[in-house]
Write an enzyme that holds these catalytic residues in place. Structure first.
Site, short mmCIF file in Angstrom:
data_model
loop_
_atom_site.label_atom_id
_atom_site.label_comp_id
_atom_site.label_asym_id
_atom_site.label_seq_id
_atom_site.Cartn_x
_atom_site.Cartn_y
_atom_site.Cartn_z
CE LYS A 1 26.96 77.55 1.07
NZ LYS A 1 25.73 77.51 1.30
P1 NAD Z 1 23.80 83.99 9.75
O1 NAD Z 1 25.30 84.54 9.72
O2 NAD Z 1 22.79 84.79 9.50
O3 NAD Z 1 23.78 83.46 11.42
C1 NAD Z 1 24.53 82.33 12.06
C2 NAD Z 1 24.23 82.43 13.33
O4 NAD Z 1 24.82 81.45 13.95
C3 NAD Z 1 24.55 83.78 14.16
O5 NAD Z 1 23.35 83.91 15.12
C4 NAD Z 1 25.92 83.42 14.91
O6 NAD Z 1 25.90 84.19 16.17
C5 NAD Z 1 25.49 81.80 15.33
N1 NAD Z 1 26.63 81.30 15.51
C6 NAD Z 1 27.78 81.09 14.92
N2 NAD Z 1 28.77 80.01 15.58
C7 NAD Z 1 27.96 79.64 16.73
C8 NAD Z 1 28.06 78.80 17.57
N3 NAD Z 1 29.65 78.16 17.55
N4 NAD Z 1 27.31 78.36 18.43
C9 NAD Z 1 26.05 78.95 18.43
N5 NAD Z 1 25.61 79.96 17.47
C10 NAD Z 1 26.54 80.25 16.67
O7 NAD Z 1 23.91 82.78 8.94
P2 NAD Z 1 22.58 81.99 8.30
O8 NAD Z 1 22.43 82.64 6.96
O9 NAD Z 1 21.61 81.90 9.21
O10 NAD Z 1 23.23 80.38 8.17
C11 NAD Z 1 23.21 79.53 9.34
C12 NAD Z 1 23.42 78.15 8.75
O11 NAD Z 1 22.37 77.86 7.78
C13 NAD Z 1 24.56 77.92 8.05
O12 NAD Z 1 24.91 76.73 7.90
C14 NAD Z 1 23.93 78.28 6.35
O13 NAD Z 1 24.67 77.37 5.52
C15 NAD Z 1 22.79 77.46 6.43
N6 NAD Z 1 21.70 77.97 5.43
C16 NAD Z 1 21.45 79.18 5.36
C17 NAD Z 1 20.69 79.67 4.33
C18 NAD Z 1 20.29 81.27 4.26
O14 NAD Z 1 19.29 81.28 3.25
N7 NAD Z 1 20.70 81.94 4.77
C19 NAD Z 1 19.80 78.60 3.51
C20 NAD Z 1 20.13 77.21 3.88
C21 NAD Z 1 20.93 76.94 4.71
#
Ligand code: NAD
Length: 432
Positions: free
Chosen positions: A122
Protein backbone atom coordinates in the site's frame (compact mmCIF):
# COMPACT_ATOMS: atom_id res chain seq x y z
CA UNK A 1 8.72 37.44 5.93
CA UNK A 2 5.50 35.45 6.38
CA UNK A 3 5.83 31.67 6.19
CA UNK A 4 3.77 29.87 3.55
CA UNK A 5 0.79 27.81 4.69
CA UNK A 6 1.92 24.22 5.26
CA UNK A 7 -0.32 21.99 3.15
CA UNK A 8 1.26 18.60 3.73
CA UNK A 9 4.68 18.19 5.18
CA UNK A 10 6.51 15.64 7.22
CA UNK A 11 4.59 14.87 10.37
CA UNK A 12 6.21 11.87 12.10
CA UNK A 13 4.32 12.67 15.31
CA UNK A 14 1.13 11.60 13.49
CA UNK A 15 2.12 8.00 14.09
CA UNK A 16 1.23 8.25 17.75
CA UNK A 17 -2.16 6.58 18.01
CA UNK A 18 -4.39 6.18 21.00
CA UNK A 19 -4.70 2.49 21.99
CA UNK A 20 -7.23 0.71 19.79
CA UNK A 21 -7.19 3.42 17.11
CA UNK A 22 -3.99 2.13 15.58
CA UNK A 23 -5.17 0.27 12.45
CA UNK A 24 -2.02 -1.87 12.43
CA UNK A 25 -2.82 -3.10 15.95
CA UNK A 26 -6.42 -3.70 14.85
CA UNK A 27 -5.16 -5.86 11.97
CA UNK A 28 -2.67 -7.66 14.24
CA UNK A 29 -5.34 -8.53 16.81
CA UNK A 30 -7.28 -10.44 14.13
CA UNK A 31 -4.08 -11.97 12.71
CA UNK A 32 -3.08 -13.31 16.13
CA UNK A 33 -6.51 -14.82 16.75
CA UNK A 34 -6.57 -16.53 13.35
CA UNK A 35 -2.95 -17.73 13.72
CA UNK A 36 -3.88 -19.24 17.09
CA UNK A 37 -6.81 -21.15 15.58
CA UNK A 38 -4.58 -22.35 12.74
CA UNK A 39 -1.93 -23.43 15.21
CA UNK A 40 0.58 -21.54 13.06
CA UNK A 41 4.19 -22.34 13.92
CA UNK A 42 5.95 -19.54 15.91
CA UNK A 43 8.60 -18.94 13.22
CA UNK A 44 6.03 -18.17 10.52
CA UNK A 45 4.01 -16.14 12.96
CA UNK A 46 7.07 -13.95 13.49
CA UNK A 47 7.71 -13.61 9.76
CA UNK A 48 4.10 -12.71 8.98
CA UNK A 49 3.92 -10.11 11.74
CA UNK A 50 6.53 -7.95 9.99
CA UNK A 51 6.24 -5.91 6.80
CA UNK A 52 8.96 -6.89 4.29
CA UNK A 53 9.84 -3.34 3.29
CA UNK A 54 8.83 0.18 4.40
CA UNK A 55 9.79 3.22 2.34
CA UNK A 56 9.41 6.87 3.39
CA UNK A 57 10.10 9.54 0.80
CA UNK A 58 10.09 13.31 0.86
CA UNK A 59 8.08 14.59 -2.08
CA UNK A 60 9.00 18.18 -2.96
CA UNK A 61 6.44 19.85 -5.20
CA UNK A 62 6.39 23.31 -6.71
CA UNK A 63 2.95 24.79 -6.07
CA UNK A 64 1.13 26.93 -8.63
CA UNK A 65 2.09 30.08 -6.69
CA UNK A 66 5.78 29.28 -7.13
CA UNK A 67 6.43 28.16 -3.55
CA UNK A 68 7.76 24.69 -2.77
CA UNK A 69 6.02 22.31 -0.37
CA UNK A 70 7.51 19.03 0.82
CA UNK A 71 5.00 16.22 1.29
CA UNK A 72 5.64 12.84 2.93
CA UNK A 73 5.04 9.68 0.92
CA UNK A 74 5.00 6.06 2.09
CA UNK A 75 5.09 2.70 0.33
CA UNK A 76 4.96 -0.51 2.33
CA UNK A 77 5.41 -4.00 0.85
CA UNK A 78 3.97 -6.29 3.47
CA UNK A 79 4.52 -9.70 1.93
CA UNK A 80 5.49 -10.91 -1.55
CA UNK A 81 5.71 -14.68 -1.01
CA UNK A 82 2.77 -15.39 -3.35
CA UNK A 83 3.70 -12.94 -6.10
CA UNK A 84 4.20 -9.23 -6.90
CA UNK A 85 2.95 -6.84 -4.22
CA UNK A 86 -0.42 -5.29 -5.05
CA UNK A 87 -1.97 -2.30 -3.35
CA UNK A 88 -3.49 1.12 -3.83
CA UNK A 89 -2.18 4.63 -3.25
CA UNK A 90 -4.06 7.03 -0.99
CA UNK A 91 -3.80 10.84 -0.91
CA UNK A 92 -5.13 12.08 2.42
CA UNK A 93 -4.19 14.25 5.40
CA UNK A 94 -4.82 11.33 7.75
CA UNK A 95 -2.25 9.04 6.08
CA UNK A 96 0.33 7.63 8.54
CA UNK A 97 2.95 4.90 8.31
CA UNK A 98 0.97 2.64 10.64
CA UNK A 99 -2.14 3.08 8.52
CA UNK A 100 -0.20 2.21 5.35
CA UNK A 101 1.33 -0.83 7.09
CA UNK A 102 -2.12 -2.06 8.10
CA UNK A 103 -3.51 -1.47 4.62
CA UNK A 104 -0.55 -3.35 3.08
CA UNK A 105 -1.14 -6.30 5.40
CA UNK A 106 -4.86 -6.29 4.57
CA UNK A 107 -3.94 -6.39 0.86
CA UNK A 108 -1.79 -9.47 1.54
CA UNK A 109 -4.68 -11.28 3.23
CA UNK A 110 -7.21 -9.99 0.67
CA UNK A 111 -5.25 -11.30 -2.34
CA UNK A 112 -4.82 -14.62 -0.57
CA UNK A 113 -8.47 -14.96 0.47
CA UNK A 114 -9.58 -14.71 -3.17
CA UNK A 115 -6.52 -16.75 -4.20
CA UNK A 116 -4.82 -14.25 -6.54
CA UNK A 117 -1.10 -14.75 -7.25
CA UNK A 118 -0.18 -11.49 -5.51
CA UNK A 119 1.35 -10.29 -2.27
CA UNK A 120 0.21 -7.09 -0.56
CA UNK A 121 1.40 -3.49 -0.46
CA UNK A 122 0.00 0.00 0.00
CA UNK A 123 1.10 3.58 -0.45
CA UNK A 124 0.04 7.00 0.65
CA UNK A 125 0.96 10.66 0.57
CA UNK A 126 0.08 13.04 3.41
CA UNK A 127 -1.72 15.84 1.57
CA UNK A 128 -5.06 17.53 1.15
CA UNK A 129 -5.93 16.86 -2.50
CA UNK A 130 -9.12 18.96 -2.29
CA UNK A 131 -6.98 22.07 -1.81
CA UNK A 132 -4.63 21.27 -4.72
CA UNK A 133 -4.97 22.02 -8.43
CA UNK A 134 -4.78 19.26 -11.04
CA UNK A 135 -1.34 20.52 -12.07
CA UNK A 136 -0.10 20.31 -8.44
CA UNK A 137 -1.58 16.82 -8.09
CA UNK A 138 0.13 15.73 -11.29
CA UNK A 139 3.52 16.99 -10.04
CA UNK A 140 2.93 15.32 -6.66
CA UNK A 141 1.97 12.00 -8.27
CA UNK A 142 4.94 12.00 -10.62
CA UNK A 143 7.48 12.96 -7.92
CA UNK A 144 6.10 10.37 -5.49
CA UNK A 145 6.27 7.75 -8.27
CA UNK A 146 9.90 8.57 -8.98
CA UNK A 147 10.62 8.42 -5.22
CA UNK A 148 9.40 4.81 -4.97
CA UNK A 149 10.33 3.73 -8.50
CA UNK A 150 12.79 1.07 -7.38
CA UNK A 151 10.06 -1.07 -5.83
CA UNK A 152 7.57 -0.55 -8.68
CA UNK A 153 7.21 -2.94 -11.61
CA UNK A 154 4.78 -5.52 -13.03
CA UNK A 155 6.81 -8.29 -11.35
CA UNK A 156 7.49 -6.51 -8.07
CA UNK A 157 4.90 -3.94 -6.95
CA UNK A 158 1.75 -2.81 -8.75
CA UNK A 159 -0.25 0.19 -7.41
CA UNK A 160 -3.94 1.00 -7.96
CA UNK A 161 -6.37 3.76 -6.91
CA UNK A 162 -7.53 4.20 -3.33
CA UNK A 163 -8.98 7.12 -1.33
CA UNK A 164 -8.71 10.37 -3.33
CA UNK A 165 -6.81 8.81 -6.22
CA UNK A 166 -8.33 7.71 -9.50
CA UNK A 167 -7.57 6.62 -13.05
CA UNK A 168 -6.10 10.03 -13.89
CA UNK A 169 -3.33 9.54 -11.32
CA UNK A 170 -2.82 5.92 -12.44
CA UNK A 171 -2.18 7.24 -15.98
CA UNK A 172 0.50 9.62 -14.60
CA UNK A 173 2.12 6.78 -12.64
CA UNK A 174 2.21 4.58 -15.74
CA UNK A 175 3.69 7.42 -17.79
CA UNK A 176 6.34 8.35 -15.20
CA UNK A 177 7.45 4.73 -14.79
CA UNK A 178 7.47 4.18 -18.57
CA UNK A 179 9.58 7.29 -19.18
CA UNK A 180 12.18 5.97 -16.73
CA UNK A 181 12.15 2.50 -18.38
CA UNK A 182 12.30 4.05 -21.88
CA UNK A 183 9.34 1.95 -23.06
CA UNK A 184 5.64 1.75 -22.26
CA UNK A 185 4.86 -0.56 -19.34
CA UNK A 186 1.09 -0.76 -18.92
CA UNK A 187 1.11 -3.56 -16.31
CA UNK A 188 2.96 -1.44 -13.71
CA UNK A 189 -0.31 -0.05 -12.38
CA UNK A 190 -4.00 -1.02 -12.48
CA UNK A 191 -7.17 1.04 -12.42
CA UNK A 192 -5.93 2.92 -15.51
CA UNK A 193 -8.23 4.47 -18.11
CA UNK A 194 -9.54 1.78 -20.48
CA UNK A 195 -8.04 3.67 -23.44
CA UNK A 196 -4.50 2.96 -22.17
CA UNK A 197 -4.64 -0.63 -20.96
CA UNK A 198 -7.23 -0.43 -18.19
CA UNK A 199 -9.82 -3.17 -17.83
CA UNK A 200 -13.48 -2.85 -18.55
CA UNK A 201 -15.38 -3.17 -15.28
CA UNK A 202 -12.45 -2.15 -13.00
CA UNK A 203 -14.04 1.10 -11.83
CA UNK A 204 -17.22 -0.71 -10.77
CA UNK A 205 -15.49 -3.85 -9.50
CA UNK A 206 -15.21 -3.09 -5.77
CA UNK A 207 -18.87 -2.02 -5.51
CA UNK A 208 -19.94 -5.00 -7.63
CA UNK A 209 -18.04 -7.31 -5.27
CA UNK A 210 -19.80 -5.70 -2.27
CA UNK A 211 -23.14 -6.37 -3.94
CA UNK A 212 -22.22 -10.00 -4.69
CA UNK A 213 -21.10 -10.81 -1.12
CA UNK A 214 -24.18 -9.05 0.29
CA UNK A 215 -26.40 -11.22 -1.92
CA UNK A 216 -24.55 -14.31 -0.65
CA UNK A 217 -24.97 -13.21 2.98
CA UNK A 218 -28.70 -12.60 2.45
CA UNK A 219 -28.94 -16.11 1.00
CA UNK A 220 -27.10 -17.48 4.05
CA UNK A 221 -29.56 -15.74 6.39
CA UNK A 222 -32.53 -16.80 4.26
CA UNK A 223 -33.50 -13.19 3.56
CA UNK A 224 -34.86 -11.89 0.25
CA UNK A 225 -32.78 -9.56 -1.93
CA UNK A 226 -35.69 -7.48 -3.23
CA UNK A 227 -36.70 -4.74 -0.81
CA UNK A 228 -33.64 -5.24 1.44
CA UNK A 229 -32.90 -1.92 3.19
CA UNK A 230 -29.38 -0.58 2.72
CA UNK A 231 -27.42 2.27 4.36
CA UNK A 232 -24.07 3.35 2.90
CA UNK A 233 -21.40 5.48 4.57
CA UNK A 234 -19.02 7.09 2.05
CA UNK A 235 -20.11 7.99 -1.45
CA UNK A 236 -16.89 7.75 -3.45
CA UNK A 237 -15.95 4.95 -5.79
CA UNK A 238 -16.86 2.07 -3.45
CA UNK A 239 -19.89 3.59 -1.70
CA UNK A 240 -21.64 5.06 -4.74
CA UNK A 241 -21.13 1.98 -6.92
CA UNK A 242 -22.19 -0.41 -4.14
CA UNK A 243 -25.36 1.67 -3.76
CA UNK A 244 -26.03 1.66 -7.52
CA UNK A 245 -25.39 -2.07 -7.83
CA UNK A 246 -27.56 -2.92 -4.84
CA UNK A 247 -30.37 -0.70 -6.17
CA UNK A 248 -30.11 -2.54 -9.50
CA UNK A 249 -30.71 -5.82 -7.63
CA UNK A 250 -33.95 -4.43 -6.19
CA UNK A 251 -32.57 -3.40 -2.79
CA UNK A 252 -33.79 -0.16 -1.21
CA UNK A 253 -30.96 2.30 -0.48
CA UNK A 254 -32.32 4.48 2.34
CA UNK A 255 -29.31 6.62 3.27
CA UNK A 256 -25.88 7.56 1.95
CA UNK A 257 -23.23 9.97 3.22
CA UNK A 258 -19.94 11.63 2.41
CA UNK A 259 -17.51 13.42 4.70
CA UNK A 260 -19.74 16.51 4.90
CA UNK A 261 -22.88 14.62 5.96
CA UNK A 262 -25.61 12.36 4.67
CA UNK A 263 -29.09 12.17 3.13
CA UNK A 264 -31.93 9.87 4.17
CA UNK A 265 -35.25 8.75 2.75
CA UNK A 266 -36.86 5.75 4.49
CA UNK A 267 -38.83 5.01 1.29
CA UNK A 268 -35.59 4.69 -0.66
CA UNK A 269 -33.38 7.14 -2.57
CA UNK A 270 -33.10 7.32 -6.34
CA UNK A 271 -29.38 6.47 -6.35
CA UNK A 272 -28.82 7.35 -10.02
CA UNK A 273 -30.25 10.80 -9.35
CA UNK A 274 -28.01 11.20 -6.29
CA UNK A 275 -24.95 10.20 -8.34
CA UNK A 276 -25.89 12.80 -10.98
CA UNK A 277 -26.17 15.42 -8.21
CA UNK A 278 -22.73 14.58 -6.80
CA UNK A 279 -21.15 14.70 -10.27
CA UNK A 280 -22.46 18.24 -10.62
CA UNK A 281 -22.26 19.62 -7.06
CA UNK A 282 -19.46 17.45 -5.54
CA UNK A 283 -21.25 16.99 -2.17
CA UNK A 284 -24.45 15.31 -1.00
CA UNK A 285 -25.61 17.91 1.48
CA UNK A 286 -27.13 20.19 -1.17
CA UNK A 287 -29.38 17.33 -2.38
CA UNK A 288 -32.92 18.50 -1.61
CA UNK A 289 -35.04 15.41 -2.35
CA UNK A 290 -34.23 13.73 1.00
CA UNK A 291 -33.75 14.54 4.69
CA UNK A 292 -30.30 15.49 5.99
CA UNK A 293 -28.63 13.07 8.42
CA UNK A 294 -25.23 13.25 10.08
CA UNK A 295 -22.64 10.50 9.87
CA UNK A 296 -23.05 9.46 13.51
CA UNK A 297 -26.82 8.88 13.21
CA UNK A 298 -26.50 7.24 9.83
CA UNK A 299 -24.45 4.38 11.26
CA UNK A 300 -27.12 3.51 13.80
CA UNK A 301 -30.18 3.61 11.50
CA UNK A 302 -32.34 0.49 11.58
CA UNK A 303 -31.53 -1.34 8.35
CA UNK A 304 -30.89 -4.78 6.87
CA UNK A 305 -27.48 -3.96 5.41
CA UNK A 306 -24.93 -1.36 6.51
CA UNK A 307 -22.05 -0.64 4.13
CA UNK A 308 -19.24 1.39 5.73
CA UNK A 309 -17.34 2.51 2.61
CA UNK A 310 -15.30 5.52 3.79
CA UNK A 311 -12.34 5.14 6.14
CA UNK A 312 -11.05 3.09 9.08
CA UNK A 313 -12.26 2.96 12.69
CA UNK A 314 -15.86 4.12 12.25
CA UNK A 315 -17.37 1.19 14.16
CA UNK A 316 -15.85 0.95 17.62
CA UNK A 317 -16.75 -0.39 21.07
CA UNK A 318 -18.46 2.96 21.67
CA UNK A 319 -21.10 2.71 18.91
CA UNK A 320 -21.14 -1.03 18.05
CA UNK A 321 -23.88 -1.71 20.60
CA UNK A 322 -26.16 0.80 18.88
CA UNK A 323 -25.85 -0.63 15.37
CA UNK A 324 -29.19 -1.97 14.15
CA UNK A 325 -28.22 -3.81 10.95
CA UNK A 326 -28.48 -7.54 10.20
CA UNK A 327 -25.48 -7.51 7.89
CA UNK A 328 -22.41 -5.25 7.76
CA UNK A 329 -20.64 -5.32 4.41
CA UNK A 330 -17.22 -3.71 4.90
CA UNK A 331 -16.68 -1.78 1.67
CA UNK A 332 -13.87 0.23 3.30
CA UNK A 333 -10.67 -1.27 4.64
CA UNK A 334 -10.65 -1.54 8.43
CA UNK A 335 -13.95 0.25 9.19
CA UNK A 336 -14.43 -1.89 12.32
CA UNK A 337 -11.99 -1.67 15.18
CA UNK A 338 -11.02 -4.99 16.78
CA UNK A 339 -12.70 -3.97 20.08
CA UNK A 340 -16.08 -3.83 18.29
CA UNK A 341 -15.89 -7.41 16.91
CA UNK A 342 -17.20 -9.23 20.01
CA UNK A 343 -20.02 -6.71 20.47
CA UNK A 344 -21.24 -7.19 16.88
CA UNK A 345 -20.92 -10.95 17.18
CA UNK A 346 -22.86 -10.98 20.45
CA UNK A 347 -25.62 -8.95 18.76
CA UNK A 348 -25.83 -11.58 16.00
CA UNK A 349 -24.80 -9.18 13.23
CA UNK A 350 -23.22 -10.94 10.26
CA UNK A 351 -20.07 -8.99 9.37
CA UNK A 352 -18.66 -9.59 5.88
CA UNK A 353 -15.03 -8.62 6.55
CA UNK A 354 -13.20 -6.07 4.42
CA UNK A 355 -10.64 -8.53 3.08
CA UNK A 356 -13.49 -10.46 1.46
CA UNK A 357 -16.19 -7.79 0.99
CA UNK A 358 -14.10 -5.31 -1.00
CA UNK A 359 -11.89 -7.86 -2.82
CA UNK A 360 -13.76 -7.27 -6.09
CA UNK A 361 -11.47 -4.32 -6.87
CA UNK A 362 -8.22 -6.21 -6.59
CA UNK A 363 -9.71 -9.16 -8.45
CA UNK A 364 -10.40 -7.03 -11.53
CA UNK A 365 -7.02 -5.32 -11.00
CA UNK A 366 -5.58 -8.80 -11.35
CA UNK A 367 -7.59 -9.25 -14.57
CA UNK A 368 -6.20 -5.91 -15.80
CA UNK A 369 -2.62 -7.00 -15.05
CA UNK A 370 -3.21 -10.32 -16.84
CA UNK A 371 -4.72 -8.53 -19.87
CA UNK A 372 -1.84 -6.00 -20.03
CA UNK A 373 0.77 -8.74 -19.86
CA UNK A 374 -1.04 -10.85 -22.45
CA UNK A 375 -1.85 -7.87 -24.68
CA UNK A 376 -5.32 -9.33 -25.19
CA UNK A 377 -8.40 -7.63 -23.75
CA UNK A 378 -11.64 -9.16 -22.50
CA UNK A 379 -15.20 -7.95 -22.97
CA UNK A 380 -17.21 -6.70 -19.99
CA UNK A 381 -19.28 -9.86 -19.76
CA UNK A 382 -16.13 -12.00 -19.41
CA UNK A 383 -14.74 -9.67 -16.71
CA UNK A 384 -17.99 -9.64 -14.73
CA UNK A 385 -18.69 -13.35 -14.96
CA UNK A 386 -15.13 -14.23 -13.86
CA UNK A 387 -15.41 -11.71 -11.01
CA UNK A 388 -18.71 -13.18 -9.92
CA UNK A 389 -17.29 -16.72 -9.94
CA UNK A 390 -14.25 -15.76 -7.81
CA UNK A 391 -16.15 -13.65 -5.25
CA UNK A 392 -19.01 -16.13 -4.86
CA UNK A 393 -16.73 -19.12 -4.40
CA UNK A 394 -14.48 -17.18 -1.99
CA UNK A 395 -17.51 -16.21 0.10
CA UNK A 396 -18.64 -19.84 0.21
CA UNK A 397 -15.17 -21.03 1.15
CA UNK A 398 -14.93 -18.52 4.02
CA UNK A 399 -18.48 -19.29 5.19
CA UNK A 400 -17.66 -23.02 5.20
CA UNK A 401 -14.52 -22.38 7.29
CA UNK A 402 -16.57 -20.23 9.70
CA UNK A 403 -19.14 -23.00 10.11
CA UNK A 404 -16.49 -25.69 10.58
CA UNK A 405 -14.53 -23.73 13.19
CA UNK A 406 -17.59 -22.01 14.70
CA UNK A 407 -15.99 -18.59 14.20
CA UNK A 408 -16.91 -15.26 12.66
CA UNK A 409 -16.55 -14.72 8.91
CA UNK A 410 -13.72 -12.31 9.73
CA UNK A 411 -11.53 -14.78 11.59
CA UNK A 412 -12.41 -17.49 9.06
CA UNK A 413 -11.32 -15.20 6.20
CA UNK A 414 -8.00 -14.48 7.96
CA UNK A 415 -7.53 -18.22 8.49
CA UNK A 416 -8.09 -19.04 4.81
CA UNK A 417 -5.70 -16.24 3.81
CA UNK A 418 -2.93 -16.87 6.36
CA UNK A 419 -3.03 -20.59 5.63
CA UNK A 420 -2.38 -19.88 1.92
CA UNK A 421 0.46 -17.42 2.57
CA UNK A 422 2.02 -19.74 5.17
CA UNK A 423 1.83 -22.73 2.79
CA UNK A 424 3.94 -20.84 0.21
CA UNK A 425 6.48 -19.77 2.86
CA UNK A 426 6.88 -23.41 3.91
CA UNK A 427 7.39 -24.54 0.31
CA UNK A 428 9.85 -21.75 -0.49
CA UNK A 429 11.82 -22.21 2.72
CA UNK A 430 14.00 -19.58 4.36
CA UNK A 431 16.58 -17.85 2.15
CA UNK A 432 19.74 -17.48 4.18
P1 NAD B 1 -13.05 7.71 -2.47
O1 NAD B 1 -12.05 8.75 -2.25
O2 NAD B 1 -13.56 7.50 -3.87
O3 NAD B 1 -14.33 7.94 -1.53
C1 NAD B 1 -14.27 8.10 -0.15
C2 NAD B 1 -15.64 8.59 0.31
O4 NAD B 1 -15.69 8.58 1.73
C3 NAD B 1 -15.97 10.02 -0.13
O5 NAD B 1 -17.34 10.10 -0.48
C4 NAD B 1 -15.71 10.83 1.13
O6 NAD B 1 -16.45 12.04 1.19
C5 NAD B 1 -16.19 9.84 2.18
N1 NAD B 1 -15.70 10.10 3.52
C6 NAD B 1 -14.46 10.44 3.92
N2 NAD B 1 -14.43 10.62 5.25
C7 NAD B 1 -15.68 10.36 5.69
C8 NAD B 1 -16.29 10.37 6.96
N3 NAD B 1 -15.60 10.67 8.04
N4 NAD B 1 -17.61 10.05 7.04
C9 NAD B 1 -18.31 9.72 5.93
N5 NAD B 1 -17.80 9.70 4.70
C10 NAD B 1 -16.49 10.02 4.59
O7 NAD B 1 -12.42 6.35 -1.91
P2 NAD B 1 -12.80 4.86 -2.30
O8 NAD B 1 -11.88 4.39 -3.36
O9 NAD B 1 -14.27 4.73 -2.48
O10 NAD B 1 -12.35 4.10 -0.96
C11 NAD B 1 -13.18 4.02 0.19
C12 NAD B 1 -12.70 2.87 1.06
O11 NAD B 1 -12.75 1.66 0.31
C13 NAD B 1 -11.27 2.98 1.58
O12 NAD B 1 -11.19 2.36 2.84
C14 NAD B 1 -10.49 2.17 0.57
O13 NAD B 1 -9.27 1.68 1.10
C15 NAD B 1 -11.47 1.05 0.33
N6 NAD B 1 -11.27 0.31 -0.92
C16 NAD B 1 -11.26 0.93 -2.13
C17 NAD B 1 -11.11 0.19 -3.29
C18 NAD B 1 -11.20 0.80 -4.67
O14 NAD B 1 -11.19 0.04 -5.65
N7 NAD B 1 -11.32 2.11 -4.81
C19 NAD B 1 -10.94 -1.21 -3.21
C20 NAD B 1 -10.96 -1.82 -1.96
C21 NAD B 1 -11.14 -1.05 -0.83
Amino acid sequence: MAHPVIRGGIRPEKDTFLGGENPFESMMARFDEAAQHLNLEPSLRKVLRHPEKQIIVAVPVQLDNGEVEVFTGYRVLYNTARGPAKGGIRFDLQVTLDEVKALAAWMTWKCAVVNLPFGGSKGGVVCDPASMSMAELERLTRRYTSGIIETLGPDSDVPAPDVNTNERMMAWIMDTYSMHKRHTVTAVVTGKPVAMGGSLGRREATGRGCMIVTREALKQLDLPVRGTRVVVQGFGNVGSISALQMEEQGMKVMAVSDKEGGIYNPKGLDVKDVVRHVKEHKVLKSYRKAEQIDNVDLLTLETDVLVPAALENVITEKNAGRIRAKIICEGANGPTRADADPILQEAGILVIPDILANAGGVTVSYFEWVQDRGGFFWDLETVNSRLERIITSSYQEVAAMARRANLSLRIAAYMVAIDRVAAVHRLRGMYA
